[in-house]
Every structure is written in C-alpha cells, then in structure tokens.
Design an enzyme around this catalytic site. Structure first.
Site, mmCIF file in Angstrom:
data_model
loop_
_atom_site.group_PDB
_atom_site.id
_atom_site.type_symbol
_atom_site.label_atom_id
_atom_site.label_comp_id
_atom_site.label_asym_id
_atom_site.label_seq_id
_atom_site.Cartn_x
_atom_site.Cartn_y
_atom_site.Cartn_z
ATOM 1 C CD GLU A 229 17.571 -94.411 9.320
ATOM 2 O OE1 GLU A 229 18.609 -94.249 9.996
ATOM 3 O OE2 GLU A 229 17.465 -95.284 8.447
ATOM 4 C CB CYS A 263 21.709 -87.706 11.232
ATOM 5 S SG CYS A 263 21.453 -88.224 9.532
ATOM 6 C CD GLU A 433 14.664 -94.255 6.357
ATOM 7 O OE1 GLU A 433 15.482 -93.363 6.640
ATOM 8 O OE2 GLU A 433 13.452 -94.051 6.198
HETATM 9 P P1 NAP Z 1 12.777 -84.004 16.399
HETATM 10 O O1 NAP Z 1 12.590 -82.837 17.258
HETATM 11 O O2 NAP Z 1 12.892 -85.336 17.022
HETATM 12 O O3 NAP Z 1 11.595 -83.970 15.331
HETATM 13 C C1 NAP Z 1 11.530 -84.870 14.253
HETATM 14 C C2 NAP Z 1 10.107 -84.938 13.750
HETATM 15 O O4 NAP Z 1 9.290 -85.554 14.770
HETATM 16 C C3 NAP Z 1 9.465 -83.576 13.477
HETATM 17 O O5 NAP Z 1 8.582 -83.677 12.380
HETATM 18 C C4 NAP Z 1 8.706 -83.317 14.764
HETATM 19 O O6 NAP Z 1 7.635 -82.412 14.620
HETATM 20 C C5 NAP Z 1 8.189 -84.710 15.073
HETATM 21 N N1 NAP Z 1 7.780 -84.911 16.464
HETATM 22 C C6 NAP Z 1 8.102 -84.173 17.569
HETATM 23 N N2 NAP Z 1 7.514 -84.680 18.672
HETATM 24 C C7 NAP Z 1 6.808 -85.763 18.258
HETATM 25 C C8 NAP Z 1 5.993 -86.715 18.937
HETATM 26 N N3 NAP Z 1 5.784 -86.653 20.250
HETATM 27 N N4 NAP Z 1 5.420 -87.719 18.222
HETATM 28 C C9 NAP Z 1 5.632 -87.807 16.879
HETATM 29 N N5 NAP Z 1 6.385 -86.923 16.184
HETATM 30 C C10 NAP Z 1 6.989 -85.913 16.865
HETATM 31 O O7 NAP Z 1 14.107 -83.857 15.498
HETATM 32 P P2 NAP Z 1 14.585 -82.592 14.672
HETATM 33 O O8 NAP Z 1 15.126 -81.594 15.645
HETATM 34 O O9 NAP Z 1 13.546 -82.179 13.689
HETATM 35 O O10 NAP Z 1 15.776 -83.208 13.814
HETATM 36 C C11 NAP Z 1 17.082 -83.283 14.280
HETATM 37 C C12 NAP Z 1 17.405 -84.679 14.765
HETATM 38 O O11 NAP Z 1 17.138 -85.619 13.718
HETATM 39 C C13 NAP Z 1 18.874 -84.871 15.087
HETATM 40 O O12 NAP Z 1 19.009 -85.593 16.281
HETATM 41 C C14 NAP Z 1 19.403 -85.685 13.911
HETATM 42 O O13 NAP Z 1 20.537 -86.447 14.193
HETATM 43 C C15 NAP Z 1 18.223 -86.527 13.587
HETATM 44 N N6 NAP Z 1 18.329 -87.025 12.211
HETATM 45 C C16 NAP Z 1 18.620 -88.348 12.003
HETATM 46 C C17 NAP Z 1 18.761 -88.828 10.710
HETATM 47 C C18 NAP Z 1 19.106 -90.269 10.442
HETATM 48 O O14 NAP Z 1 18.927 -90.691 9.310
HETATM 49 N N7 NAP Z 1 19.580 -91.024 11.405
HETATM 50 C C19 NAP Z 1 18.594 -87.973 9.629
HETATM 51 C C20 NAP Z 1 18.300 -86.623 9.891
HETATM 52 C C21 NAP Z 1 18.161 -86.166 11.188
HETATM 53 P P3 NAP Z 1 7.871 -80.825 14.924
HETATM 54 O O15 NAP Z 1 8.640 -80.300 13.788
HETATM 55 O O16 NAP Z 1 6.501 -80.263 15.012
HETATM 56 O O17 NAP Z 1 8.615 -80.745 16.236
#
Ligand code: NAP
Length: 454
Positions: A229, A263, A433
């Site tokens: 997602e 998102c 989901e």
């Molecule tokens: P993110 O930086 O991609 O992080 C998401 C999660 O992944 C965090 O728990 C992060 O841990 C973890 N993570 C980071 N690097 C990783 C790796 N190499 N391997 C595995 N996991 C890793 O995203 P975010 O900034 O938290 O969230 C914002 C983004 O989420 C936006 O782009 C938004 O659109 C998207 N989003 C999408 C949906 C949907 O349903 N489509 C819903 C909500 C949000 P850390 O916290 O330690 O970095």
C-alpha cells in the site's frame, strides 16, 4: 541497542525514548511465532473467533487511552484519534467472523470429489508507516490472525506507541504468547529482517513507493508473498454541473485531514474551466475555516505535521516563487505547524502537481471536458483514490470507470470502510486490504482430490 527519542509534534516536548529491537530479537520473535502459529491454527475456528472478539473488547476498553497516545505521539486531533482506535476495534470485530467462514470450494471432477482448503501462510510480517499508526496496523494483523497466521509487526520509528499498546492489549486479552508480537525499530534493521527472514512467509508493507519497491525486490529473493500500500496523488474532479457549494465546502476535508498526511489525500483539485473562478471563490472561506490547533481540543480539525524533517520536506513545495492562491491559519511557536495551502500551479508538470507532498498543500488545476478530466486525473504514476463531483449519474459512472484508481467516491470523499476493499492501481500498490476477501489474502489455496474409485 539503539533507540528513538519521541517528540510531541504539537509542542516539540520530549515524550520519552523507545528502544529498538535487534536482529537477534526479531529472529527470536519469529521463532516463537512459528511455534505459536501452529497451535493457533489448530484451535477450533470458534475459539480463534472468540479470542479476536476478546482482543476487540480490550481495544474497546482502551479507546480513550489509545486516542490520547496518538494525540501525543502523532499530533492527531483527538476526535480523529478516537475514531482510529474505534476503527481498530471494528476491524478486529469484523474479522472475528472470518475464522468460521474460511470457505473452500467443492469442484465437479470425474472419478471423485475435489475440494479446496484455505490454509494459513504461517508468519506474516506487517510494516507500518507513521501517518495512521493504529489503523493501518490493524488492516494487516486482524485478517492475518483471523486466517490462522501469527504476526510480527514493525511500527514506524517516529510513532510506535499505539502499536506497542495494542501488542500489550492482545496479550492482556488472552491471545496466546507469540501469536502477535510488536517489534519497534528501524526499517533498515527490523523491516529488512522481516523481508529477508526465511520463516516470514508474507510481508504487508504500507509506506512510500520508493521503499515499497525495495521490499518487493527483497521478497522476490525467497518468493515471499507481498501486499503493498504505497503513495498517492489523488484527484478531486469537480464538474460544472456539480453542487459547487458542497464540492467547495468539502474539498478541504478531502485533502487536509490528518494535515494532508494521508495516502488518499485529494491533493489535486481538478475543476472544469467554466466554473474555475467561482469554485475558487467558494473554496477560499472553506480553507480559511479549517480549525488548525491543539490536537487535544475537541474542536480541532487539523493538527501539526509529524516531525521537523517532514515539515521541512512539505515546506519545500511552497517556495517564495510558488503561486499561492490563499492559505488557512496555523499556530505559531513550537510544533511542526503548517497552514492549509492552496496552490495554482503554472503547468500540469509542476512538481506540486506530480509529486506526493503528504502535507496540507493542494494544487488546483482547470480542465476542459470529461475526456480531459480523465486524462489529467490519470496523468500520474499513482492511482490510489479520488473523488468525482457531478449531478450527472452517467458521467459519474463513466468517469469512475475511466480513472485508474482503486478507491473512488462520488459527491463525497469517502475512502476507507473496513467492510470494503482498499488498495491502489499502478505505483500506489499491489493487492487489496479490508473488505470481505482480506482474510483469504493471508492463505494459500490447497487443492485435494479424493478418488471414489473402488
Ligand atoms: P516509509 O518511509 O516508506 O516507511 C514505511 C515503513 O517502512 C516504516 O515502518 C519504515 O521504518 C519502514 N522501512 C523503511 N525502510 C525500510 C526497508 N528498507 N525495509 C523494510 N522496511 C522499511 O513511509 P512513511 O514515510 O512512513 O509513510 C508515508 C508514505 O506511506 C507515503 O508515501 C504514503 O502515501 C504511504 N502510505 C500509503 C498508504 C496506502 O494505504 N496506500 C497508507 C498510508 C501511507 P522507519 O520508520 O524506521 O523508517
């Protein structure tokens, strides 16, 4: 051992620190989950259902506590945070009906009978972003548990508190040890270990498209199932025949909810050229009317951004030369505050039109006709959500079918209901989901043929 200092986004006070799980601790939790999952899956379906209902009841008893944790850790307005905690309870309740409804099929074949079973996958790793820490976690763990899997869950580094509390509530409600374990820590450590661990058989990842691609590539190594997602740049399409007053009054809430850290944020408002100026006249008071303030106040509609780093990223889209139409208000002083901001970009290729901002910044653009509206809405690598405002039912259906997006709403900005499927087209994701089929997405279909030959 490393840790994160947690900051209240509304006033920059220190909430405390949270220690990160190490790789050894992740491996230990997965090893316990492997054992616990076999016992969990072997329980009678009605027993698993009852356990999930008890977990839901424990969440229900802690709605206010969870909501207040989210207010402090994430800066969510209290009314929204309460809805989120109640949503977790409702998601658990909805999927508590699933264990007794994991129906296979009986398929007509020659020489015997053929039946299918929906078998649990095993251990599922759920990786959660910081924008909706509780709700997004529950979309993964509730249906996964219902289908007979064990879950290890990694909250985002900045916002782990509600997930940690949900892990405790699961245990307090009697969920067997090892079936659901919350492991705070870095994505590059805990998240990557979920992806590389051979005993984690499915990853549910919600977050940025950039990290999602890496997760998907990592899952390919061991042919691990994955649900993604990811990001969005959704369009709110307003036709000239729409109820313009309603479209303008609701538009701010389609994009500025959760300070735009959503998102599904309709961060592009596309307005038919003949009513463009009138729409902007109506939009201005609606944007100025958004109540931005202390997240603990019942009247607050929008809180701060989650962190200083994220605030600065959002601010990079509103530079001195940006064409700002008008802005709402935001508190001054400490906290990661950013006012609702409406941009009139000079071109359709402006960065504010093409990139996900993930903050309270919206770009308003004109379009000519229905075909142009669909083309402009689809002119994005993303395809998550969107809205269509029109009084013409035929047009509503044509445009809904034309927009390449997983979740659309007509004359409203509804996106998420636990009983309906949710997910993205294109680079917004893979898989769905929620809804009636989510538990089945955490199973493998097994086909068994029984010969009736003598
Ligand atoms: P993110 O930086 O991609 O992080 C998401 C999660 O992944 C965090 O728990 C992060 O841990 C973890 N993570 C980071 N690097 C990783 C790796 N190499 N391997 C595995 N996991 C890793 O995203 P975010 O900034 O938290 O969230 C914002 C983004 O989420 C936006 O782009 C938004 O659109 C998207 N989003 C999408 C949906 C949907 O349903 N489509 C819903 C909500 C949000 P850390 O916290 O330690 O970095």
């Amino acid at each position: 051992m490393t840790s994160t200092t947690l900051i209240n986004p509304a006033d920059e006070s220190v909430l405390g620190t949270i220690e990160h799980a190490t790789i050894a601790e992740v491996d230990d939790a997965v090893a316990r989950a492997v054992v616990a999952q076999r016992r969990w899956a072997a329980l009678a379906p009605a027993e698993r259902a009852a356990a999930l209902r008890r977990f839901a009841a424990a969440v229900d008893g802690a709605v206010d506590e969870l909501a207040r944790l989210e207010v402090r850790n994430s800066g969510h307005p209290i009314t929204q945070a309460r809805w989120e905690a109640e949503h977790v309870r409702d998601v658990l309740t909805y999927y508590s009906a699933a264990p007794e409804r994991m129906l296979g099929s009986q398929i007509p074949v020659a020489g015997g009978i053929d039946i299918t079973f929906l078998e649990p996958i095993g251990v599922v790793g759920v990786i959660v972003p910081w924008n909706f820490p509780m709700t997004i976690a529950s979309w993964g763990f509730a249906p996964a548990l219902a289908a007979g899997n064990a879950v290890v869950l990694k909250p985002a580094e900045w916002t782990p508190l509600t997930a940690v509390r949900l892990g405790e509530l699961a245990r307090e409600s009697g969920l067997p040890d090892g079936v659901f374990t919350v492991l705070p820590g870095r994505g590059s450590v805990v998240g990557e270990r979920f992806v590389s661990h051979p005993d984690v058989r499915k990853i549910v990842f919600t977050g940025s498209t950039e990290v999602g691609k890496r997760v998907m590539a990592g899952c390919a190594d061991s042919v691990k199932a994955v649900t993604l997602e990811l990001g969005g740049k959704s369009a709110n399409v307003v036709f000239a025949d729409a109820d313009l007053e309603k479209a303008a009054a609701t538009a701010p809430y389609g994009v500025f909810e959760n300070a735009g850290q959503d998102c599904c944020a309709r961060s592009r408002i596309l307005v038919q050229r003949s009513v463009f100026d009138r729409f902007l006249e109506l939009l201005e008071p609606a944007v100025r009317g958004v109540v931005v303030g202390a997240p603990g106040d019942e009247a607050t509609e929008m809180g701060p951004l989650v962190s200083r780093a994220h605030h600065d990223r959002v601010a990079s889209f509103v530079t001195d030369d940006a064409r700002v139409a008008f802005r709402g208000t935001a508190p001054t002083g400490p906290g990661f505050w950013f006012p609702p901001t409406v941009l009139l970009p000079a071109s359709r290729s402006d960065r504010s039109v093409t990139e996900e901002i993930f903050g309270p910044v919206v770009a308003v653009l004109p379009f000519d006709d229905e075909a142009d509206a669909i083309a402009l809405a689809n002119d994005s690598v993303y395809g998550l959500s969107g809205s269509i405002f029109t009084r013409d039912l035929g047009r509503a259906l044509r445009v809904s079918r034309g927009i390449e997006s997983g979740n659309l709403s007509v004359n409203s900005h509804s996106s998420v209901r636990y009983s309906t499927p949710f997910g993205g087209f294109k680079q917004s994701g893979l898989g769905r989901e929620l809804g009636p089929d989510a538990a089945a997405a955490f199973t493998e279909t097994k086909n068994v043929f029984l010969s009736t030959d003598a």
